[in-house]
Design a protein around this motif. Structure first.
Motif, short mmCIF file in Angstrom:
data_model
loop_
_atom_site.label_atom_id
_atom_site.label_comp_id
_atom_site.label_asym_id
_atom_site.label_seq_id
_atom_site.Cartn_x
_atom_site.Cartn_y
_atom_site.Cartn_z
N GLU A 383 0.88 -1.35 -0.06
CA GLU A 383 -0.05 -0.09 -0.11
C GLU A 383 0.87 1.20 -0.14
O GLU A 383 1.89 1.34 0.69
N ARG A 384 0.64 2.22 -0.98
CA ARG A 384 1.14 3.45 -0.71
C ARG A 384 0.30 4.40 -1.55
O ARG A 384 -0.11 3.89 -2.43
N GLU A 385 0.90 5.80 -1.34
CA GLU A 385 -0.05 6.84 -1.92
C GLU A 385 0.48 7.04 -3.25
O GLU A 385 1.86 7.65 -3.07
N VAL A 386 0.14 7.27 -4.54
CA VAL A 386 0.84 7.86 -5.55
C VAL A 386 0.49 9.39 -5.43
O VAL A 386 -0.68 9.87 -5.24
N LEU A 387 1.63 9.98 -5.59
CA LEU A 387 1.56 11.61 -5.62
C LEU A 387 1.08 12.13 -6.95
O LEU A 387 0.17 12.99 -6.98
N ARG A 389 1.29 10.97 -11.49
CA ARG A 389 1.57 10.09 -12.74
C ARG A 389 2.10 10.69 -13.62
O ARG A 389 1.41 11.67 -14.28
N GLU A 500 4.65 6.05 -11.79
CA GLU A 500 4.33 6.60 -10.61
C GLU A 500 5.21 7.22 -9.90
O GLU A 500 6.46 6.98 -10.00
N PHE A 502 6.07 8.95 -5.92
CA PHE A 502 5.53 8.60 -4.64
C PHE A 502 6.36 9.73 -3.74
O PHE A 502 7.41 9.94 -4.04
#
Ligand code: PEP
Ligand code: MG
Length: 903
Positions: A383-387, A389, A500, A502
């Motif tokens: 799980e991680r948040e994409v800042l 793209r 992506e 991050f």
């Protein structure tokens, strides 16, 4: 008289060395009947002539005039004609592509008069003025060396005065105004007006392209890519076609397959009403090629047909530059396209499946360098948040501090920081920063932008066109929707495969290909990707065809085990000095300090069981594969404290009135006794064995006892004992006496009578020029040679292997004396000649002599091809490089016909 100029209809794709890649492929497309504007190529011979003589070859001017007349006839326009002028582009093109590194000048032939003719002919005053201002800008910057920003500022000023949002909002009058201002800049900066004579423009542009071969950025690029500085560039002079003529005109770039995955499809970008470099420069956001079908359907269909012809003809992924002028397609360039490492493997095996090439040819289409790239780690899943793209332009996982300019990246990288170069778009001057960065992130430009193309070529992770990021190099921050998301120095992570971005540091995990190569993932495992299957297939071909074996340099059982999993067929070098570190240092110290033979023997006896255990471990790990164990090589002082440190410590203790222990004094005396000004040329290698009685004997005993022990346990070890740093056969003979005595003793002690159970082979390293030259007689006392190319390079060049790479090599590279470190890639002409001599002389004495390499070069692709050409039996390298060596040994076999040693 030499011919320096070739019309396109005369050349072919096989003439890259002479015509450069661009020229050779333009010629090839012309011969295939594809729509290429008429033109000609000035050869790389001419460029080399200019480099060496400082002036053009005398016959060049007349040959250019004749070739230009030929173009005039083909296109029914005359250069410099007031009514309907022929214009040309002047473009560089070296044998090996150097994207964006050299110069291009477009619209050559325009002046204050011909611009009127162009306006009348095209029916567009705006187009004519726009073309003229582009010529002035390119000519001014490239040929006359005026700072490019001066032109940009003048353009910006007129845009502001006229309230135009972008260049498209400038009308003919505004562009004419810009033309005037550009002319003023040129006159002011150079003291002369812009040359109105088209032939002078042509001459100047050709010279500027030649000179750009040695522009600093081009030199940096060649150094990074190991390209020979002597190659020179060709110059292509091509009749202009205009992608900026009207709204049925466009320019673009395309690939016949996805350059990241190798999948068939339509990949590329285009811009309507644009010229030349606009697409690649990433200045305007491009449109995806599929949309061209809606905008200009006929030209699009013809482009697709042309791409099919090219794929069929080249049997490979091609990349293309095209221009559409009023609905008519023109091909401006093609070449077998740059691709990511993964795509190279996938494309190669896909082409086999499609029946275009066979498996052997597929192997020649990939390289060890590409395989290395695939072994790099990637981001761990989770799980991680994409800042944001962007486009995954060059795969890999890069984590680093945000930095907005190349100079700062270079400076910080030198301080040991890991950085990401973050730009709106990159330009050729960013090369140094791109090289120093972990990865590159841009907010503008497509998969064919400068950043993407260069990063792919360098194997550097890159995400481009992350449009939601507002990169502000002045404020040194990145904003999204007006909010600051990262400042300079903050850490970001970018995934060059998915595009992506991050925030913060994302953990990385081993690559799937590395897992496969290490034996942790089988190719037929359902979890294995298509890429793993491609790699597996081509490794299989390499193993099948290669003539050289691949061994590993490993000193511990664990390393040996890993090497075996990676496909090593033996150990080519076990450095026993690594077994003398840690706790055993004290025992070695005892040996060195021994005052009499009894003390020395006692110390050796203590080392014996530990050594035996080490060797048994290695032999067990390698089963029935050969294991070459080298007797102790480094100078003994390496096992003692540093002279300065110790002297200072004792002096301080004395000053403080502390009693100095007798042991400390003894150590200091030994350190002083063993101290050498040039330890690399000192008491090491066989010299140690000859000077310290019993040392090599103890090691040999431990090896043989280990051999017997493993054999007694049902193993079938193949042991080779190797003597380092031999220069004379007398050294070897002398030490062999001791070895033979110990062998007899061990064999007798084991009850084996005449030693029949020991199959140990004895050989030597060849790592001194004298050893290479006297190899004929050395082979009388050796069953094998292993080339220690590290020391052989050091002693042949007289370069200290420990110092020069961080020292004056930088200057040598800058001056073009060396493009590679000879410690990294073998000096084939110099050191290589010694290898050739040694191999020939050694084999003349003993045709069964085994020949291998265990220096660092054993894992270097270019060097491997050279070793293959000498007919060596194996290379040995670090475990991690074993797969690369296997692949390259296979390729060397397939490519041996075309092989010539590199200077
Ligand atoms: C060599 O010199 O190439 C070699 C393999 O030995 P070392 O690097 O241990 O000196
Ligand atoms: Mg050596």
């Amino acid at each position: 008289m030499s011919t320096f100029v070739h019309p396109f209809r005369e050349g072919s794709k096989d003439q890259k060395d002479l015509l450069g890649g661009k020229g050779a492929n333009l010629a090839e497309m012309t011969r295939l009947g594809l729509p290429v504007p008429p033109g000609f190529t000035i050869t790389t011979d001419a460029c080399r002539y200019v480099m060496h003589h400082g002036q053009n070859p005398p016959e060049l001017a007349d040959q250019v005039t004749a070739a230009l007349e030929d173009v005039e006839q083909q296109i029914s326009r005359r250069f410099g004609d007031r009514e309907d002028p022929l214009l040309v582009s002047v473009r560089s093109g070296a044998a090996i592509s150097m994207p964006g590194m050299m110069e291009t000048v477009l619209n050559v032939g325009l002046n204050d008069e011909t611009v009127q003719g162009l306006a009348a002919q095209s029916g567009s005053e705006r187009f004519a003025q726009d073309s003229y201002r582009r010529l002035l800008q390119m000519y001014g910057a490239t040929v006359l060396g005026i700072e490019a920003s001066m032109f940009e500022e003048a353009l910006e000023a007129v845009r502001e005065e006229r309230g135009a949002a972008d260049d498209a909002g400038l009308d003919a009058g505004a562009l004419e105004e810009i033309v005037g201002r550009y002319q003023q800049i040129i006159e002011r900066e150079t003291g002369s007006p812009f040359p109105q004579d088209p032939r002078e423009q042509l001459r100047g542009s050709i010279s500027a392209v030649f000179e750009s071969w040695n522009a600093p950025r081009a030199v940096i690029y060649r150094n990074a890519e190991h390209i020979d500085h002597e190659l020179g560039t060709a110059v292509n002079v091509v009749a202009m076609v205009f992608g900026n003529l009207d709204d049925r005109s466009a320019t673009g770039v395309a690939f016949t397959r996805d350059p990241s995955t190798g999948e068939h499809g339509i990949y590329g970008d285009f811009l309507v009403g644009a010229q030349g470099e606009d697409v690649v420069a990433g200045i305007r956001n491009t449109r995806s090629l599929e949309e061209l079908g809606e905008v200009l359907p006929d030209a699009y269909q013809e482009l697709l047909r042309t791409m099919d012809v090219l794929e069929e003809h080249y049997r490979d992924l091609c990349d293309i530059e095209f221009t559409i002028e009023s609905g008519k397609l023109w091909m401006l360039q093609t070449r077998v396209g740059k691709r990511t490492a993964a795509a190279a493997f996938l494309i190669a095996t896909t082409l086999v499946d499609e029946g275009a090439i066979d498996e052997r040819e597929a192997l020649t289409r990939v390289s060890g360098a590409q395989l290395t790239r695939l072994m790099f780690p990637r981001f761990a899943s989770g799980e991680r948040e994409v800042l944001a793209r962007g486009m995954g332009a060059s795969p890999g996982a890069a984590v680093g501090e945000v930095v907005f300019d190349s100079e700062t990246v270079i400076a910080r990288a030198q301080e040991g920081h890991e950085c990401l170069l973050v730009r709106r778009e990159t330009n050729p001057d960013d090369l140094g920063g791109m090289l120093a960065a972990e990865g590159v992130l841009t907010s503008r430009g497509g998969k064919t932008s400068h950043a993407a193309v260069v990063a792919r070529g360098l194997g550097k992770t890159c995400v481009c066109g992350a449009e939601s990021l507002d990169v502000d190099p002045k404020a040194r921050e990145i904003r999204m929707g007006g909010e600051v998301v990262a400042r300079e120095g903050d850490v970001l992570s970018i995934d060059g495969a998915t595009g992506e971005v991050f925030a913060g540091r994302i953990p990385v995990e081993p690559s799937e290909v590395a897992q496969y190569l290490e034996g942790d993932l089988a190719a037929d495992d359902p979890r294995a990707s298509a890429l793993v299957r491609s790699v597996d297939r081509l490794m299989g071909v390499a193993d099948e065809v290669r003539r050289m074996q691949v061994r590993a340099n490993a000193d511990t059982a664990a390393d040996a085990q890993r090497a075996r999993q990676m496909g090593a067929q033996g150990i080519g070098l076990a450095r026993t000095e690594h077994m003398f570190l840690g706790e055993r240092r004290a025992q070695v110290e005892k040996l060195i300090l021994a005052g009499d033979p009894a003390e020395r023997e006692e110390a050796l006896a203590e080392l014996l069981p530990a050594q035996r255990e080490d060797f048994a471990g290695l032999l067990r790990a390698m089963g029935d594969l050969p294991v070459t164990i080298r007797l102790l090589d480094p100078p003994l002082h390496e096992f003692l404290p540093d002279l300065t440190d110790l002297s200072v410590r004792i002096a301080r203790a004395e000053e403080a009135g502390r009693r100095i222990e007798p042991h400390e004094r003894k150590v200091l005396a030994a350190v002083e006794r063993l101290h050498e000004q040039n330890p690399m040329l000192g008491l090491r290698g066989v010299r140690l064995g000859l000077t310290i009685p019993g040392l090599f004997g103890m090691q040999v005993r431990a090896i043989l006892e280990a051999e017997l022990e493993v054999r007694a346990d049902g193993g079938d070890p193949h042991v080779e004992i190797m003597i380092p740093l031999v220069g004379s056969v007398r050294e070897l003979r002398s030490i062999r006496h001791e070895i033979d005595d110990v062998t007899e003793e061990v064999a007798a002690g084991a009850g084996a009578g005449d030693g029949a159970e020991l199959t140990t082979r004895i050989g030597t390293m060849i790592e001194l020029p004298r050893a290479a030259l006297r190899a004929g007689e050395i082979a009388e006392a050796a069953e094998f040679f292993s080339f220690g190319t590290n020391d052989l390079t050091q002693t042949t060049w007289g370069f200290s292997r420990d110092d020069v790479e961080a020292g004056f090599f930088f200057t040598y590279k800058e001056r073009g004396i060396l493009s590679d470190s000879p410690f990294e890639s073998l000096d084939q002409y110099g050191v290589g000649e010694l290898l050739r001599i040694a191999a020939e002389r050694g084999r003349a004495t003993n045709p069964n002599l085994t020949l291998g390499v265990c220096g660092e070069h054993g894992g270097d692709p270019a060097s491997i091809h050279f070793f293959h050409s000498l007919g060596l039996d194996y290379v040995s390298c670090s475990p991690f490089r074993v797969p690369v060596a296997r692949l390259e040994c296979g390729r060397a076999t397939l490519l041996e016909e075309g092989f010539t040693p590199q200077p």
